[in-house]
Design a protein around this motif. Structure first.
Motif, PDB file in Angstrom:
ATOM      1  N   TYR A 195       0.837  -1.239   0.040  1.00  0.00           N
ATOM      2  CA  TYR A 195       0.012   0.048   0.113  1.00  0.00           C
ATOM      3  C   TYR A 195       0.861   1.246   0.025  1.00  0.00           C
ATOM      4  O   TYR A 195       1.941   1.084   0.155  1.00  0.00           O
ATOM      5  CB  TYR A 195      -1.040  -0.148   1.189  1.00  0.00           C
ATOM      6  N   PHE A 234      -9.682  -0.113   8.055  1.00  0.00           N
ATOM      7  CA  PHE A 234     -11.048  -0.235   7.298  1.00  0.00           C
ATOM      8  C   PHE A 234     -11.751   0.911   6.724  1.00  0.00           C
ATOM      9  O   PHE A 234     -12.730   1.336   7.007  1.00  0.00           O
ATOM     10  CB  PHE A 234     -11.967  -1.219   8.140  1.00  0.00           C
ATOM     11  N   ASN A 235     -10.741   1.342   5.825  1.00  0.00           N
ATOM     12  CA  ASN A 235     -11.512   2.582   4.978  1.00  0.00           C
ATOM     13  C   ASN A 235     -11.302   2.411   3.482  1.00  0.00           C
ATOM     14  O   ASN A 235     -10.227   1.892   3.307  1.00  0.00           O
ATOM     15  CB  ASN A 235     -10.812   3.985   5.584  1.00  0.00           C
ATOM     16  N   TRP A 236     -11.859   3.291   2.803  1.00  0.00           N
ATOM     17  CA  TRP A 236     -11.769   3.010   1.410  1.00  0.00           C
ATOM     18  C   TRP A 236     -10.270   3.604   0.609  1.00  0.00           C
ATOM     19  O   TRP A 236      -9.753   3.010  -0.314  1.00  0.00           O
ATOM     20  CB  TRP A 236     -12.721   3.883   0.535  1.00  0.00           C
ATOM     21  N   THR A 237      -9.544   4.492   1.573  1.00  0.00           N
ATOM     22  CA  THR A 237      -8.547   5.063   0.747  1.00  0.00           C
ATOM     23  C   THR A 237      -7.342   3.937   1.226  1.00  0.00           C
ATOM     24  O   THR A 237      -6.701   3.693   0.285  1.00  0.00           O
ATOM     25  CB  THR A 237      -8.023   6.224   1.926  1.00  0.00           C
ATOM     26  N   ILE A 243      -8.036   0.513   1.489  1.00  0.00           N
ATOM     27  CA  ILE A 243      -8.473  -0.678   0.965  1.00  0.00           C
ATOM     28  C   ILE A 243      -8.385  -0.245  -0.560  1.00  0.00           C
ATOM     29  O   ILE A 243      -7.723  -1.313  -1.482  1.00  0.00           O
ATOM     30  CB  ILE A 243      -9.894  -0.949   1.012  1.00  0.00           C
ATOM     31  N   SER A 244      -8.567   0.799  -1.133  1.00  0.00           N
ATOM     32  CA  SER A 244      -8.274   0.991  -2.690  1.00  0.00           C
ATOM     33  C   SER A 244      -6.558   0.952  -3.038  1.00  0.00           C
ATOM     34  O   SER A 244      -6.323   0.527  -3.904  1.00  0.00           O
ATOM     35  CB  SER A 244      -8.798   2.354  -2.973  1.00  0.00           C
ATOM     36  N   SER A 245      -5.961   1.500  -1.940  1.00  0.00           N
ATOM     37  CA  SER A 245      -4.535   1.363  -2.345  1.00  0.00           C
ATOM     38  C   SER A 245      -4.000  -0.084  -2.234  1.00  0.00           C
ATOM     39  O   SER A 245      -3.056  -0.548  -3.084  1.00  0.00           O
ATOM     40  CB  SER A 245      -3.786   2.191  -1.340  1.00  0.00           C
ATOM     41  N   ILE A 271      -5.798  -2.805  -3.234  1.00  0.00           N
ATOM     42  CA  ILE A 271      -6.154  -3.474  -4.466  1.00  0.00           C
ATOM     43  C   ILE A 271      -5.195  -2.942  -5.512  1.00  0.00           C
ATOM     44  O   ILE A 271      -4.871  -3.597  -6.384  1.00  0.00           O
ATOM     45  CB  ILE A 271      -7.745  -3.143  -4.342  1.00  0.00           C
TER      46      ILE A 271
END
Length: 329
Positions: free
Chosen positions: A172, A180-183, A185-187, A189
């Motif tokens: 990341y 557990f936040n989108w910032t 999690i998106s990193s 992925i």
């Protein structure tokens, strides 16, 4: 019920054997791992300091049977020793921090490969001799023939270095706090896309070609031909009659694949500097970190045993002949 008890008994026996072998093998090796580790301190520490360090690492000269029971106790209480290469970090903490990365990356890529390969294999077997049937098996086998690390390096060079579309290392972005936040999690992925794609493409052919061949053999069985003659619908004939039986050999391969998820794709993780268990195992070997190597190997063995137990139980559910020893009782 007797079949389930038999499989559970075999699982317990195999687990005990794996634990015991994992305990015995390092102690059968020529030389002493402790001597190898402490050789670099020779002349720098006095004997009392050396003994204190050995005690800190849990190294002992107690009788082997006492060591064995202490090993079992530590194993089931989470006391797996201290890492030689990351002292004073406990081995269990290293496993906890790296295992989720490997399960997330390799596990997801493996499940996608199984789902996509099996689904496409069913379809092209039904439409055999068509364009997809003539091209996809050859194409995917060609990709699978390429070494994992070579494909990983190629992706890294083209999409990471040249085009700068994807990051080239780590799990990341630097500076992010895991949560557990989108910032975050998106990193994760984004960083896992290239290594995940490498694993997916490298394993897709086996599932696709295997399912295609199983389906073609099953479609030639008398009960399938009879069902087709009776006018059974295409979807029911494909999935209920043919695919349900053709998929059984895939389950055995799936058990092995899921069990191997824990070991990760070591070379792929190394190329992308991914923080998984594969990278930790490689570092442990290079640093002669025996507690970490021992814990990693045991974890891999347990994962394979658990996966095989689950698939055995599922196999018996899908094919009743397994429970009756191959008869139709």
């Amino acid at each position: 019920m007797p079949f389930i008890l038999k499989r559970l008994g075999f699982f317990v026996l195999s687990l005990w054997a794996a634990i015991t072998i994992n305990f015995i093998l390092p102690r059968m090796m020529p030389g002493n791992p402790a001597d190898i580790m402490f050789a670099k301190f020779k002349g720098q520490l006095d004997p009392a300091s050396m003994e204190a360090m050995k005690k800190a690492f849990g190294l002992t000269d107690k009788p082997i049977i006492i060591q064995y029971f202490e090993y079992l106790k530590g194993l089931f209480t989470g006391q797996w020793g201290l890492s030689f290469g990351n002292y004073p970090t406990p081995v269990i903490d290293i496993i906890k921090s790296s295992l989720p990365w490997t399960i997330g990356l390799v596990g997801l890529a493996t499940i996608l490969a199984v789902f996509i390969g099996t689904s496409v294999g069913i379809y092209i077997s039904w439409k055999r001799q068509g364009l997809l049937d003539n091209t996809l098996p050859i194409l995917t086998m060609g990709i699978q023939a390429l070494p994992y690390f070579w494909v990983a390096l190629l992706f890294l060079f083209i999409f990471g270095f040249k085009l700068n579309w994807f990051p080239m290392n780590h799990g990341y972005d630097d500076g992010l706090v895991p949560g557990f936040n989108w910032t975050f999690i998106s990193s994760v992925i984004f960083h896992g896309f290239l290594p995940g794609l490498t694993i997916l493409l490298g394993s897709l052919s086996g599932w696709l070609v295997g399912m295609r061949n199983n389906m073609i053999n099953t479609l030639g069985e008398d009960y399938v031909v009879f069902a087709e003659a009776k006018g059974v619908s295409t979807s029911r004939l494909m999935f209920t009659y043919a695919a349900r039986n053709a998929i059984l050999p895939q389950l055995t391969s799936f058990a092995i694949a899921i069990g191997n998820v824990v070991s990760g794709s070591i070379l792929t993780e190394q190329v992308f500097s991914y923080p998984g268990i594969g990278g930790q195992l490689t570092n442990g070997v290079l640093q002669e970190d025996y507690p970490l190597i021992q814990a990693s190997f045991l974890l891999i063995a347990v994962a394979v045993l658990v996966a095989n137990l689950v698939v055995d139980l599922l196999y018996s559910r899908l094919d009743p002949r397994v429970r009756t020893g191959g008869t139709d009782k």
